[in-house]
Scaffold this motif. Structure first.
Motif, PDB file in Angstrom:
ATOM      1  N   ALA A  27       0.827  -1.204   0.000  1.00  0.00           N
ATOM      2  CA  ALA A  27       0.000   0.000   0.000  1.00  0.00           C
ATOM      3  C   ALA A  27       0.862   1.254   0.000  1.00  0.00           C
ATOM      4  O   ALA A  27       0.552   2.240  -0.679  1.00  0.00           O
ATOM      5  N   ASP A  28       1.953   1.216   0.757  1.00  0.00           N
ATOM      6  CA  ASP A  28       2.850   2.363   0.829  1.00  0.00           C
ATOM      7  C   ASP A  28       3.464   2.647  -0.525  1.00  0.00           C
ATOM      8  O   ASP A  28       3.542   3.795  -0.960  1.00  0.00           O
ATOM      9  N   ARG A  29       3.900   1.586  -1.222  1.00  0.00           N
ATOM     10  CA  ARG A  29       4.528   1.766  -2.537  1.00  0.00           C
ATOM     11  C   ARG A  29       3.522   2.252  -3.576  1.00  0.00           C
ATOM     12  O   ARG A  29       3.847   3.066  -4.448  1.00  0.00           O
ATOM     13  N   ILE A  30       2.286   1.760  -3.501  1.00  0.00           N
ATOM     14  CA  ILE A  30       1.260   2.235  -4.425  1.00  0.00           C
ATOM     15  C   ILE A  30       0.995   3.713  -4.189  1.00  0.00           C
ATOM     16  O   ILE A  30       0.914   4.518  -5.121  1.00  0.00           O
ATOM     17  N   ALA A  31       0.901   4.081  -2.916  1.00  0.00           N
ATOM     18  CA  ALA A  31       0.638   5.478  -2.573  1.00  0.00           C
ATOM     19  C   ALA A  31       1.760   6.392  -3.041  1.00  0.00           C
ATOM     20  O   ALA A  31       1.512   7.484  -3.562  1.00  0.00           O
ATOM     21  N   VAL A  32       3.002   5.969  -2.865  1.00  0.00           N
ATOM     22  CA  VAL A  32       4.122   6.815  -3.264  1.00  0.00           C
ATOM     23  C   VAL A  32       4.170   6.964  -4.786  1.00  0.00           C
ATOM     24  O   VAL A  32       4.486   8.042  -5.302  1.00  0.00           O
ATOM     25  N   ASN A  33       3.843   5.901  -5.509  1.00  0.00           N
ATOM     26  CA  ASN A  33       3.835   5.998  -6.969  1.00  0.00           C
ATOM     27  C   ASN A  33       2.782   6.981  -7.458  1.00  0.00           C
ATOM     28  O   ASN A  33       3.019   7.765  -8.382  1.00  0.00           O
ATOM     29  N   VAL A  34       1.616   6.959  -6.843  1.00  0.00           N
ATOM     30  CA  VAL A  34       0.556   7.899  -7.205  1.00  0.00           C
ATOM     31  C   VAL A  34       0.996   9.325  -6.892  1.00  0.00           C
ATOM     32  O   VAL A  34       0.813  10.247  -7.703  1.00  0.00           O
ATOM     33  N   ALA A  35       1.581   9.501  -5.712  1.00  0.00           N
ATOM     34  CA  ALA A  35       2.014  10.835  -5.299  1.00  0.00           C
ATOM     35  C   ALA A  35       3.115  11.365  -6.210  1.00  0.00           C
ATOM     36  O   ALA A  35       3.133  12.554  -6.550  1.00  0.00           O
ATOM     37  N   GLU A  36       4.046  10.505  -6.608  1.00  0.00           N
ATOM     38  CA  GLU A  36       5.133  10.933  -7.493  1.00  0.00           C
ATOM     39  C   GLU A  36       4.598  11.411  -8.833  1.00  0.00           C
ATOM     40  O   GLU A  36       5.037  12.437  -9.362  1.00  0.00           O
ATOM     41  N   SER A  37       3.625  10.679  -9.382  1.00  0.00           N
ATOM     42  CA  SER A  37       3.039  11.079 -10.665  1.00  0.00           C
ATOM     43  C   SER A  37       2.301  12.398 -10.538  1.00  0.00           C
ATOM     44  O   SER A  37       2.400  13.276 -11.400  1.00  0.00           O
ATOM     45  N   GLU A  38       1.541  12.539  -9.433  1.00  0.00           N
ATOM     46  CA  GLU A  38       0.798  13.775  -9.212  1.00  0.00           C
ATOM     47  C   GLU A  38       1.744  14.950  -9.042  1.00  0.00           C
ATOM     48  O   GLU A  38       1.532  16.039  -9.606  1.00  0.00           O
ATOM     49  N   ALA A  39       2.824  14.748  -8.271  1.00  0.00           N
ATOM     50  CA  ALA A  39       3.784  15.825  -8.024  1.00  0.00           C
ATOM     51  C   ALA A  39       4.489  16.239  -9.320  1.00  0.00           C
ATOM     52  O   ALA A  39       4.737  17.418  -9.557  1.00  0.00           O
ATOM     53  N   ALA A  40       4.833  15.258 -10.159  1.00  0.00           N
ATOM     54  CA  ALA A  40       5.528  15.559 -11.419  1.00  0.00           C
ATOM     55  C   ALA A  40       4.689  16.464 -12.310  1.00  0.00           C
ATOM     56  O   ALA A  40       5.218  17.339 -12.997  1.00  0.00           O
ATOM     57  N   GLU A  41       3.365  16.274 -12.293  1.00  0.00           N
ATOM     58  CA  GLU A  41       2.485  17.088 -13.125  1.00  0.00           C
ATOM     59  C   GLU A  41       2.375  18.523 -12.615  1.00  0.00           C
ATOM     60  O   GLU A  41       2.022  19.432 -13.373  1.00  0.00           O
ATOM     61  N   ARG A  42       2.683  18.725 -11.331  1.00  0.00           N
ATOM     62  CA  ARG A  42       2.485  20.038 -10.731  1.00  0.00           C
ATOM     63  C   ARG A  42       3.754  20.875 -10.646  1.00  0.00           C
ATOM     64  O   ARG A  42       3.705  22.044 -10.264  1.00  0.00           O
ATOM     65  N   ILE A  43       4.906  20.285 -10.966  1.00  0.00           N
ATOM     66  CA  ILE A  43       6.155  21.048 -10.913  1.00  0.00           C
ATOM     67  C   ILE A  43       6.116  22.161 -11.954  1.00  0.00           C
ATOM     68  O   ILE A  43       5.765  21.943 -13.110  1.00  0.00           O
ATOM     69  N   LYS A  44       6.487  23.348 -11.520  1.00  0.00           N
ATOM     70  CA  LYS A  44       6.460  24.507 -12.410  1.00  0.00           C
ATOM     71  C   LYS A  44       7.875  25.032 -12.632  1.00  0.00           C
ATOM     72  O   LYS A  44       8.697  25.026 -11.723  1.00  0.00           O
ATOM     73  N   VAL A  45       8.117  25.488 -13.852  1.00  0.00           N
ATOM     74  CA  VAL A  45       9.368  26.172 -14.165  1.00  0.00           C
ATOM     75  C   VAL A  45       9.057  27.622 -14.458  1.00  0.00           C
ATOM     76  O   VAL A  45       7.936  27.970 -14.838  1.00  0.00           O
ATOM     77  N   GLN A  46      10.057  28.477 -14.267  1.00  0.00           N
ATOM     78  CA  GLN A  46       9.853  29.904 -14.487  1.00  0.00           C
ATOM     79  C   GLN A  46      10.013  30.260 -15.957  1.00  0.00           C
ATOM     80  O   GLN A  46      10.979  29.861 -16.584  1.00  0.00           O
ATOM     81  N   GLU A  47       9.093  31.009 -16.492  1.00  0.00           N
ATOM     82  CA  GLU A  47       9.233  31.600 -17.824  1.00  0.00           C
ATOM     83  C   GLU A  47       9.644  30.569 -18.871  1.00  0.00           C
ATOM     84  O   GLU A  47      10.471  30.837 -19.732  1.00  0.00           O
ATOM     85  N   GLY A  48       9.073  29.390 -18.796  1.00  0.00           N
ATOM     86  CA  GLY A  48       9.434  28.384 -19.774  1.00  0.00           C
ATOM     87  C   GLY A  48       8.605  27.128 -19.610  1.00  0.00           C
ATOM     88  O   GLY A  48       7.637  27.085 -18.843  1.00  0.00           O
ATOM     89  N   THR A  49       9.000  26.091 -20.338  1.00  0.00           N
ATOM     90  CA  THR A  49       8.315  24.807 -20.277  1.00  0.00           C
ATOM     91  C   THR A  49       9.351  23.695 -20.195  1.00  0.00           C
ATOM     92  O   THR A  49      10.532  23.900 -20.476  1.00  0.00           O
ATOM     93  N   ALA A  50       8.894  22.503 -19.823  1.00  0.00           N
ATOM     94  CA  ALA A  50       9.759  21.328 -19.805  1.00  0.00           C
ATOM     95  C   ALA A  50       9.070  20.209 -20.579  1.00  0.00           C
ATOM     96  O   ALA A  50       7.849  20.038 -20.495  1.00  0.00           O
TER      97      ALA A  50
END
Length: 236
Positions: A27-50
């Motif tokens: 359960a812990d590993r499933i939760a961390v995988n979901v959180a990692e994917s969610e966090a990756a989508e929310r990372i922002k860069v300044q004045e640009g894109t990735a």
């Protein structure tokens, strides 16, 4: 209850503990995988894109850290960061960073790291794109870069020179390329004109807020920049 019954009961308890422990880990590993994917989508860069982002949350158990809304260490990777400087496109091929003491808001709507350390790499092809028109940048051996540019002078026509240049960081956000020496060969104004083409500064945006450029080293595959930061804002 005899010794046999005690041993049987102990074995049953051990089996139950192992099964429950395995379920918790799963359960812990499933939760961390979901959180990692969610966090990756929310990372922002300044004045640009990735082009892509990836997040790896370190430490175990994840669920305990998630309940506290604070993570000891998080690793991020951003590929193909695109921004601009001085009217020229600037592309950072890849950046990886370790973030420490990361605090997140509800639903990962915000995330801030107390400190960070990592590296960013810019290829010579991308550094060439960031230079002036008609200028090429390549590896020049011994931690230097080779910059080639052409100028047209009255009476002499088109003159092309390749110079060995030093790459440095200025003000924590700018890459500076400066020729160590430009042979003038007795031609009036040649060095100054060549330097107008081969010497350049490029301020790098496109990194998460709070990161700064610490130092840069030129290698065969591009220039590698050490990045550090405090109170690095990843999202929100």
């Amino acid at each position: 209850m005899g010794d046999t019954e005690h041993m049987r009961a102990l074995r049953i308890l051990i089996v139950i503990a192992v099964v429950l422990g395995g379920l918790f880990v799963a359960a812990d590993r499933i939760a961390v995988n979901v959180a990692e994917s969610e966090a990756a989508e929310r990372i922002k860069v300044q004045e640009g894109t990735a082009d892509s982002t990836a997040v790896s949350i370190k430490g175990f158990p994840f669920l305990t850290q998630a309940m506290d809304q604070e993570f000891d260490e998080v690793e991020i990777r951003l590929d193909g960061i695109r921004t601009s400087a001085a009217g020229r496109p600037v592309r950072i091929e890849e950046m990886t960073a370790d973030l420490f003491d990361v605090r997140v808001g509800e639903g990962y709507s915000s995330a801030t790291a107390a400190r960070a350390a990592g590296t960013a790499r810019i290829s010579y092809a991308d550094l060439t794109e960031a230079a002036d028109d008609g200028v090429t940048v390549a590896y020049g051996q011994n931690g230097k870069v080779k910059v080639t540019g052409s100028v047209t002078l009255p009476l002499f026509g088109k003159i092309t020179r390749s110079v060995v240049s030093t790459v440095s960081i200025v003000d924590g956000d700018t890459i500076r390329v400066r020729a160590d020496k430009v042979p003038g060969e007795g031609i009036p104004g040649l060095e100054g004109e060549i330097r107008k083409k081969t010497d350049f500064d490029r301020k790098l945006g496109g990194l998460p807020a709070g990161l700064k450029l610490e130092k840069v080293e030129a290698g065969p595959d591009g220039v590698v920049i050490t990045v550090t930061g405090k109170d690095v804002r990843l999202a929100g």
